[in-house]
Enzyme design. Structure first.
Site, short mmCIF file in Angstrom:
data_model
loop_
_atom_site.label_atom_id
_atom_site.label_comp_id
_atom_site.label_asym_id
_atom_site.label_seq_id
_atom_site.Cartn_x
_atom_site.Cartn_y
_atom_site.Cartn_z
N GLU A 161 2.05 3.81 -4.30
CA GLU A 161 1.62 2.42 -4.29
C GLU A 161 2.49 1.55 -5.19
OE1 GLU A 161 -2.79 1.75 -2.68
OE2 GLU A 161 -2.59 1.81 -4.85
N ASP B 67 0.85 -1.18 0.00
CA ASP B 67 0.00 0.00 0.00
C ASP B 67 0.89 1.23 0.00
OD1 ASP B 67 -2.30 1.44 -0.08
OD2 ASP B 67 -2.97 0.98 1.95
N HIS C 169 31.76 15.67 -21.66
CA HIS C 169 33.13 15.39 -22.06
C HIS C 169 33.52 16.17 -23.32
CE1 HIS C 169 31.74 12.97 -25.46
NE2 HIS C 169 30.82 12.50 -24.65
N ASP D 176 -5.17 -3.16 -2.39
CA ASP D 176 -6.48 -2.52 -2.45
C ASP D 176 -6.49 -1.35 -3.43
OD1 ASP D 176 -6.45 0.10 -0.24
OD2 ASP D 176 -4.87 -1.41 -0.14
N GLU E 41 26.71 6.86 -20.39
CA GLU E 41 25.78 7.22 -21.45
C GLU E 41 24.80 6.08 -21.70
OE1 GLU E 41 23.78 8.99 -23.03
OE2 GLU E 41 25.16 10.26 -24.19
N ASP F 27 -1.16 -0.86 5.09
CA ASP F 27 -1.68 0.48 5.33
C ASP F 27 -1.00 1.11 6.55
OD1 ASP F 27 -4.41 2.36 4.99
OD2 ASP F 27 -3.75 2.13 7.07
#
Length: 529
Positions: free
Chosen positions: A50, A9, A332, A75, A408, A124
Site C-alpha cells: 500500500e 491500494d 576499492h 482505505d 558511498e 483495488d
C-alpha cells in the site's frame, strides 16, 4: 491552483506473498481519471504494497502538475494515520517508503483521508490486475486494464438500481485488495483499523518501473513505482507462509505480526581462504550448476521484466530458473584515509588510491584473471573505485561501466574525521546516527535508510541487466554491507556488526524467482604474500 485526488491500494496474496498495488489520479473538479498506475511487486507483505501504491500515485500526480494540491484517499487506516503524523511508524520496512512519499510534494500541498473500501474500487481493481498479471509470469499492462471501465460500470449499475432497474447477482465478496483487514493494524502494534495493507521491504528498498496509463491523447510514459524496498527487507515470515489468498487483500489478519520481527538468517561463505577468485568461481558454479539454491530469508524483490515468484524458506530444487545473476562485490583498495579509519564518503575530498591500494588492486586483478569468471565490471563514480576498477579491467581486458547508485554514503560534516573526532565534536548527532537508520550525519549527509533505498534500486537494475552472468561491482564499505544485509534480511543495525577490509571480495547470487544467496564475504586471501 489545480487539485488532484489520489486513490491508492495494495495487497498481498499470502502476506507475505505475491503482491501488487494500484493507484489512480483524478481531477478533483470533474472526477475524471487522469492517470492509472499499477505494478506487480513479487513476494511482499500487505503494508509496504500500500505504501508503494501511495508513492506511485503521488509521483503520477507530481508528473502532471508539481504545484497542485493533492487529496490522498485510501482505505488503509494505518497508512492514512501514519502519513498524517498521528500514528508512529514503527516498522523499519515502512519508514523509508513513508519518507519517500513525504518528499514528493511539499507537506502543505497534501492531505490524507480514510475512505471505506467500497469507495476505493478502482485502485483495488488495479492492484488485483497487477497480481493477476504477475501470476501469469508477466507485468501489468495499461492497454489491457479494465479497472476504470469496470469501476464506472459498477457506478452506473448502482445508479440504475437506485432508479428501479434490475441488476445482476453481485460477485463473490472478499477477493479484492482490501478484504478482511480489520485485525492487521492491531497486530502491528497500532490502534485497530479497518484498512491496512503493504509490502515488507525498504527492499524499502527497490526502485522498479511501474507501468502507467494516462487519459490524455498522447501515449503514456512508464512511471517509477517507488523504492524497492525491499531495501530493508525484514518482512520474511518466521514460519511457513499461509496459502495464497484469492484476492489482493484477502486474509490479512496476521500480516504485520510476521513482519514485526526481523528474520534471523545467515548466508554461506567459504570457511577457509583458499583464494578469493577460486571462492568467487565456486560461488558462481554452486549458483548455477546444481539446480538447487537456498531461499532468501528477507522476502522478495522484483526481478528482470517485473516477473517474480513466491519465496519459500529453505532449500528447493528449481532447475527451470537458469543461472543466477552473481554480483561479485569488490571494495576499492586503500586510500591515504583508510589506515587512519577516517570517514570517507561521497561528499568529501574523493581521494585516490595510495601506493598500497594500487598494489592491492593488482593482486585482486591477478586472482580474478586466474579464474576467468568475471564477465563485466561496474564501478562507483568515485576516484578510488574507478582507479581500482581500471586496474582490474586492464588485467581482464574488459570495459568499466560507471553506476552512480554504487557510490558511498555522504557523511556530511564528518567527512575526513575519525570516529573519535566525531564523538568529540558532534556527540548527540553521532548517538542518533548509531541508534536510528533514518538519522543523518551532521550537516545534512545521507542516512543509512536513504542509502538502502538507493542500493536496492541499483541492485534490481543490475540484476535485471546481468541475469545469468557474473559481474564485478567495484564499490565501497556501506554499499557492500547494505547489499549483504538486504540479501540476508538482516536488520539495519547489522551494518555495525560487519568487518569489511580494503580490496576484499564478497559475492551474492540472485535467482530468477527473487531469492538471494550470500556466497562469500570479506575474503582477503588474495592479498596474502
Amino acid at each position: 491552483m489545480r487539485e488532484f485526488i489520489v486513490e491508492a491500494d495494495g495487497g498481498s496474496r499470502g502476506n507475505p506473498g505475491p503482491a501488487g498495488y494500484g493507484a489512480v489520479v483524478r481531477d478533483a473538479a470533474t472526477g475524471r481519471t487522469l492517470t492509472e498506475a499499477a505494478e506487480y511487486l513479487g513476494t511482499a507483505t500487505n503494508n509496504v504494497a500500500e505504501y508503494r501504491g501511495l508513492l506511485a500515485g503521488l509521483r503520477a500526480a507530481h508528473a502532471l502538475d508539481p504545484g497542485a494540491r493533492v487529496r490522498v484517499r485510501m482505505d488503509s487506516k494505518l497508512v492514512v494515520e501514519q502519513m498524517s503524523g498521528r500514528w508512529k511508524i514503527k516498522h523499519p520496512d515502512m519508514k523509508p517508503l513513508a519518507m519517500e512519499a513525504r518528499s514528493v510534494f511539499p507537506p502543505d500541498q497534501v492531505t490524507y483521508e480514510w475512505i471505506p473500501r467500497e469507495q476505493n474500487k478502482q485502485a483495488d481493481r488495479l492492484a488485483n490486475e497487477a497480481m493477476d498479471a504477475g501470476a501469469k509470469g508477466g507485468q501489468w499492462s495499461p492497454s489491457l486494464s479494465r479497472a476504470d471501465l469496470a469501476t464506472n460500470a459498477g457506478a452506473r449499475t448502482a445508479e440504475a438500481t437506485s432508479a428501479g432497474a434490475p441488476t445482476a447477482e453481485p460477485p463473490p465478496a472478499a477477493t479484492g485488495a482490501g478484504a478482511d483487514r480489520t485485525a492487521e493494524a492491531a497486530t502491528a502494534g497500532e490502534p485497530q483499523s479497518s484498512a491496512v495493507a503493504g509490502r515488507g521491504a525498504a527492499e524499502v528498498a527497490s526502485e522498479s518501473a511501474a507501468a502507467s496509463r494516462t487519459a490524455e491523447p498522447a501515449p503514456a510514459e512508464p512511471m517509477a513505482g517507488g523504492p524497492a524496498a525491499e531495501s530493508t527487507s525484514a518482512g520474511a515470515p518466521t514460519a511457513e507462509p499461509p496459502p495464497a489468498a484469492a484476492g489482493a487483500g484477502a486474509d490479512r489478519t496476521a500480516g504485520t505480526a510476521s513482519a514485526g520481527e526481523p528474520p534471523s538468517s545467515a548466508g554461506e561463505s567459504p570457511s577457509s581462504a583458499a583464494g578469493a577468485a577460486a571462492a568467487v568461481s565456486r560461488a558462481a558454479e554452486a549458483a548455477s550448476g546444481s539446480g538447487q539454491r537456498p531461499a532468501a530469508a528477507g522476502g522478495q524483490r522484483p526481478v528482470a521484466g517485473g516477473q517474480a515468484h513466491p519465496s519459500t524458506p529453505g532449500w528447493s530444487a528449481a532447475p527451470d530458473l537458469g543461472a543466477p545473476a552473481t554480483l561479485v562485490l569488490l571494495r576499492h583498495g586503500e586510500t591515504p584515509l583508510t589506515p587512519q579509519k577516517r570517514f570517507s564518503g561521497s561528499g568529501g575530498t574523493d581521494p585516490a588510491l595510495s601506493a598500497a591500494g594500487r598494489e592491492q588492486a593488482h593482486r585482486v586483478a591477478d586472482a580474478l584473471a586466474r579464474r576467468g569468471t568475471i564477465q563485466a565490471i561496474v564501478a562507483s563514480p568515485l576516484a578510488r573505485t574507478r582507479e581500482t576498477a581500471g586496474i582490474v579491467a586492464a588485467r581482464l581486458n574488459l570495459d568499466v561501466t560507471i553506476e552512480g547508485g554504487l557510490r558511498e554514503t555522504d557523511f556530511g560534516a564528518w567527512e575526513g574525521l575519525t570516529f573519535g573526532e566525531v564523538r568529540e565534536r558532534h556527540p548527540d548527532d553521532l548517538n542518533a546516527w548509531l541508534a536510528d537508520p533514518e538519522a543523518r550525519p551532521t550537516g545534512g549527509g545521507e542516512s543509512f535508510a536513504e542509502t538502502a533505498v538507493r542500493l536496492a534500486a541499483t541492485r534490481d537494475k543490475l540484476v535485471a541487466a546481468y541475469q545469468g552472468r557474473t559481474v564485478l561491482l567495484v564499490t565501497h564499505v556501506t554499499p557492500i554491507k547494505t547489499l549483504i544485509r538486504l540479501a540476508l534480511g538482516a536488520p539495519p543495525e547489522s551494518l555495525f556488526r560487519m568487518e569489511l577490509s580494503a580490496a576484499s571480495l564478497s559475492a551474492v547470487a540472485y535467482y530468477a524467482d527473487g531469492n538471494a544467496s550470500v556466497r562469500l564475504f570479506n575474503d582477503t586471501s588474495h592479498l596474502r604474500p
